[in-house]
Scaffold this active site. Structure first.
Site, PDB file in Angstrom:
ATOM      1  N   TYR A  32       0.802  -1.229   0.000  1.00 45.05           N
ATOM      2  CA  TYR A  32       0.000   0.000   0.000  1.00 45.05           C
ATOM      3  C   TYR A  32       0.829   1.271   0.000  1.00 45.05           C
ATOM      4  O   TYR A  32       0.281   2.359   0.024  1.00 45.05           O
ATOM      5  CB  TYR A  32      -0.921   0.009   1.229  1.00 45.05           C
ATOM      6  CG  TYR A  32      -0.199  -0.234   2.536  1.00 45.05           C
ATOM      7  CD1 TYR A  32       0.490   0.781   3.182  1.00 45.05           C
ATOM      8  CD2 TYR A  32      -0.191  -1.501   3.106  1.00 45.05           C
ATOM      9  CE1 TYR A  32       1.171   0.549   4.367  1.00 45.05           C
ATOM     10  CE2 TYR A  32       0.473  -1.742   4.292  1.00 45.05           C
ATOM     11  CZ  TYR A  32       1.149  -0.712   4.917  1.00 45.05           C
ATOM     12  OH  TYR A  32       1.823  -0.948   6.087  1.00 45.05           O
ATOM     13  N   GLY A  33       2.125   1.165  -0.027  1.00 46.52           N
ATOM     14  CA  GLY A  33       2.971   2.363   0.074  1.00 46.52           C
ATOM     15  C   GLY A  33       4.088   2.366  -0.948  1.00 46.52           C
ATOM     16  O   GLY A  33       3.850   2.182  -2.138  1.00 46.52           O
ATOM     17  N   THR A  34       5.297   2.549  -0.465  1.00 46.75           N
ATOM     18  CA  THR A  34       6.458   2.717  -1.343  1.00 46.75           C
ATOM     19  C   THR A  34       6.814   1.468  -2.133  1.00 46.75           C
ATOM     20  O   THR A  34       7.640   1.533  -3.041  1.00 46.75           O
ATOM     21  CB  THR A  34       7.689   3.177  -0.539  1.00 46.75           C
ATOM     22  OG1 THR A  34       8.049   2.157   0.393  1.00 46.75           O
ATOM     23  CG2 THR A  34       7.419   4.493   0.182  1.00 46.75           C
ATOM     24  N   LEU A  35       6.187   0.329  -1.824  1.00 47.49           N
ATOM     25  CA  LEU A  35       6.422  -0.903  -2.583  1.00 47.49           C
ATOM     26  C   LEU A  35       5.551  -0.991  -3.838  1.00 47.49           C
ATOM     27  O   LEU A  35       5.772  -1.855  -4.686  1.00 47.49           O
ATOM     28  CB  LEU A  35       6.156  -2.132  -1.700  1.00 47.49           C
ATOM     29  CG  LEU A  35       7.215  -2.403  -0.639  1.00 47.49           C
ATOM     30  CD1 LEU A  35       6.685  -3.378   0.401  1.00 47.49           C
ATOM     31  CD2 LEU A  35       8.484  -2.933  -1.276  1.00 47.49           C
TER      32      LEU A  35
ATOM     33  N   GLU B 134      10.733  -4.124   6.146  1.00 47.73           N
ATOM     34  CA  GLU B 134       9.668  -3.671   7.041  1.00 47.73           C
ATOM     35  C   GLU B 134       9.983  -3.906   8.520  1.00 47.73           C
ATOM     36  O   GLU B 134       9.155  -3.628   9.374  1.00 47.73           O
ATOM     37  CB  GLU B 134       8.341  -4.358   6.683  1.00 47.73           C
ATOM     38  CG  GLU B 134       7.909  -4.177   5.239  1.00 47.73           C
ATOM     39  CD  GLU B 134       7.535  -2.755   4.873  1.00 47.73           C
ATOM     40  OE1 GLU B 134       7.770  -1.826   5.665  1.00 47.73           O
ATOM     41  OE2 GLU B 134       6.983  -2.568   3.780  1.00 47.73           O
TER      42      GLU B 134
END
Length: 129
Positions: A17-20, A82
């Protein structure tokens, strides 16, 4: 315990849901993963921490995720990124949990730290600044 090898046996999918996400700065960690598609999860809420978002297990109107099929090697890399700690998951930055997606059960990283005072995203996607 959810070691990457056992985790892949349980489910080979991860929802990000983010920088990935594709086109963002950490997507290279998913090199070799198979993109299945996008989905919306109502079981998590995002918080904007500035350089990246954090998901908490709180109901939302639907946060946008991308779902990928990954190998044990890729999942182990994501765990390092993470700060997911297999033996003590509550002590790392994130905990890895299974969430239902349109593509089947997928791992989702939930943030273990405080988010008080951070902007809330209850619908849609986190956008990098």
């Amino acid at each position: 315990m959810h070691t990457p090898a056992l985790a892949i046996t349980r489910t080979p999918l991860v929802a990000v849901y983010g920088t990935l996400k594709r086109g963002l700065r950490n997507h290279h960690w998913l090199e070799g993963a198979h993109f299945l598609g996008a989905d919306r999860l109502t079981s998590a809420t995002l918080y904007d921490l500035g350089p990246y978002p954090a998901a908490k297990p709180e109901a939302s109107r639907g946060i946008e995720v991308e779902v990928f099929e990954v190998s044990a090697r890729l999942l182990a890399g994501l765990d390092r990124l993470e700060d997911y700690r297999v033996r003590t998951p509550k002590h790392g930055d994130y905990e890895r949990v299974i969430q239902a997606t349109a593509y089947g059960p997928a791992w989702l990283y939930l943030y273990n730290r405080e988010v008080a005072g951070c902007p809330v995203i209850r619908e849609g996607a986190w956008r990098p600044r």
